[in-house]
Design a protein around this motif. Sequence first.
Motif, PDB file in Angstrom:
ATOM      1  N   VAL A 135       2.864  66.918 -20.342  1.00 46.37           N
ATOM      2  CA  VAL A 135       3.830  65.855 -20.591  1.00 46.37           C
ATOM      3  C   VAL A 135       3.652  65.411 -22.027  1.00 46.37           C
ATOM      4  CG1 VAL A 135       4.633  63.563 -19.933  1.00 46.37           C
ATOM      5  CG2 VAL A 135       3.705  65.102 -18.192  1.00 46.37           C
ATOM      6  N   PHE A 149       8.597  66.505 -19.536  1.00 45.48           N
ATOM      7  CA  PHE A 149       7.776  67.537 -18.904  1.00 45.48           C
ATOM      8  C   PHE A 149       8.114  68.874 -19.547  1.00 45.48           C
ATOM      9  CE2 PHE A 149       7.615  70.974 -15.795  1.00 45.48           C
ATOM     10  CZ  PHE A 149       6.372  70.830 -15.199  1.00 45.48           C
ATOM     11  N   ASP A 151       6.810  73.187 -19.826  1.00 41.67           N
ATOM     12  CA  ASP A 151       6.022  74.188 -19.110  1.00 41.67           C
ATOM     13  C   ASP A 151       5.557  75.342 -19.974  1.00 41.67           C
ATOM     14  OD1 ASP A 151       8.420  75.436 -19.539  1.00 41.67           O
ATOM     15  OD2 ASP A 151       8.922  75.705 -17.409  1.00 41.67           O
ATOM     16  N   PHE A 177      -0.157  67.675 -17.128  1.00 38.57           N
ATOM     17  CA  PHE A 177       0.675  67.061 -16.098  1.00 38.57           C
ATOM     18  C   PHE A 177      -0.186  66.774 -14.880  1.00 38.57           C
ATOM     19  CE2 PHE A 177       3.585  67.900 -12.388  1.00 38.57           C
ATOM     20  CZ  PHE A 177       4.269  66.692 -12.471  1.00 38.57           C
ATOM     21  N   GLU A 179      -0.370  66.208 -11.281  1.00 39.04           N
ATOM     22  CA  GLU A 179       0.486  66.480 -10.126  1.00 39.04           C
ATOM     23  C   GLU A 179      -0.052  65.774  -8.896  1.00 39.04           C
ATOM     24  OE1 GLU A 179       2.717  70.261  -7.969  1.00 39.04           O
ATOM     25  OE2 GLU A 179       1.143  70.597  -9.472  1.00 39.04           O
ATOM     26  N   LEU A 207      12.524  66.055 -12.723  1.00 39.88           N
ATOM     27  CA  LEU A 207      11.989  66.513 -14.000  1.00 39.88           C
ATOM     28  C   LEU A 207      13.096  67.246 -14.755  1.00 39.88           C
ATOM     29  CD1 LEU A 207       8.549  67.892 -12.740  1.00 39.88           C
ATOM     30  CD2 LEU A 207       8.981  65.716 -13.934  1.00 39.88           C
ATOM     31  N   PRO A 208      13.038  67.314 -16.091  1.00 41.86           N
ATOM     32  CA  PRO A 208      11.867  67.060 -16.940  1.00 41.86           C
ATOM     33  C   PRO A 208      11.696  65.614 -17.391  1.00 41.86           C
ATOM     34  CG  PRO A 208      13.634  67.932 -18.281  1.00 41.86           C
ATOM     35  CD  PRO A 208      14.146  67.916 -16.862  1.00 41.86           C
TER      36      PRO A 208
END
Length: 385
Positions: A135, A149, A151, A177, A179, A207-208
């Motif tokens: 993040v 967010f 990846d 992140f 979770e 998200l994001p």
Amino acid sequence: MRLYVTTLNPTDSVTAGFLPAAAALGWDVTILTDQPDRYPGHDVVAADVRDPRAVIDAVAAHHRPDVIFSNSDHLQAATALAAEYFGLPGKDWRACVTAKDKALTRRALAAVEPVRSVRIPPGAEPPEDLPYPVVVKPALGVASEDVVFVDGREALAGAVAAIRRRRPQDVLVAEEFLEGPLRTLETLGDGAARRVVGGFATTLGPLPRFVEERLDWRPPDPDHLPHLTAALDAAGAGFGMCHTEYAVTRDGPRVIEINYRLIGDNCDFLLADLLGVPLHQWILRVHAGEPLPAFDLDAVPAAYGSVVSLVAERSGTVIGAPPDLSTRQDGVRLWHRALREIGDHVELTGTNRDYLGLLRALGRDRASVDAAVDAFRKDHPWVLT
């Protein structure tokens, strides 16, 4: 008793919470603000409230202070320094700075929880070895603004570039992140003791982005408290109200951020309703040097409460809106607070700024609250075109 409240934009917590609380206590109130025209009918002093020297000068030139207080994210450190200057109870300004700056928060919590986080100053490139997904967010950000967010490396570079177009001089933070279910911890301390006064489960939009769509009453799991207490101790957040957000990960609770103030978005009023106590008065009395009243969260009568954010689903102009109102639906008390007006143009931001209104509900259980909320939304829609 003379109370000084430092504030920026008028908020419900101040105008409907702390000002009436001070009046109920019989206190005289002076508002220090950089927008004096927005507080008609009050004793107001114009000041650069972000600057502790300006706050101190304004107070010294007015009436002798007994309490100096703020519930603003941006003003905690300046207010704490002013209170310390006049020898009044208040928060440690170092803790205020630590909580406000997400990079400093991670530094303070490093010995308590292993969350991978990096500071990205203006002009710097993100490091290569981040544990994706991550993040990215401004170190001093609020209201989920520019919290994204990502990846992978390419997505992170794009997000950083986009944020910097809006905030070229801001320090950013990229962290792993966390979770798991999102929770909050609400605490109140008087300098000698810090007590848990509640907590909420947070529901986010997709998200994001990280738009908070709903908070439901859920006092924290006792098993989480030793870790959260250690985290607050590490940050120095022990006096006054504190709103801590955390994730329940597979490795246990992990702090997302510490907001060294009372929870907002009408959740403070729901918290007071659920506890059945004059919460805003309690907070002011702590800042006046009084000890916390006797309180046992386990003795609070069973009830259920939620605050539902009515979020715009598209950009457009408001052509239909429910008014501010208080009503009852099948035994559930409902309060609606409109944040927009008919004729307002709404441009989606992917942040909490997309709220059209806030709906507060208090009932006997989750099922009755959900049914009343659904019925209200059907009968009182927000309409954009």
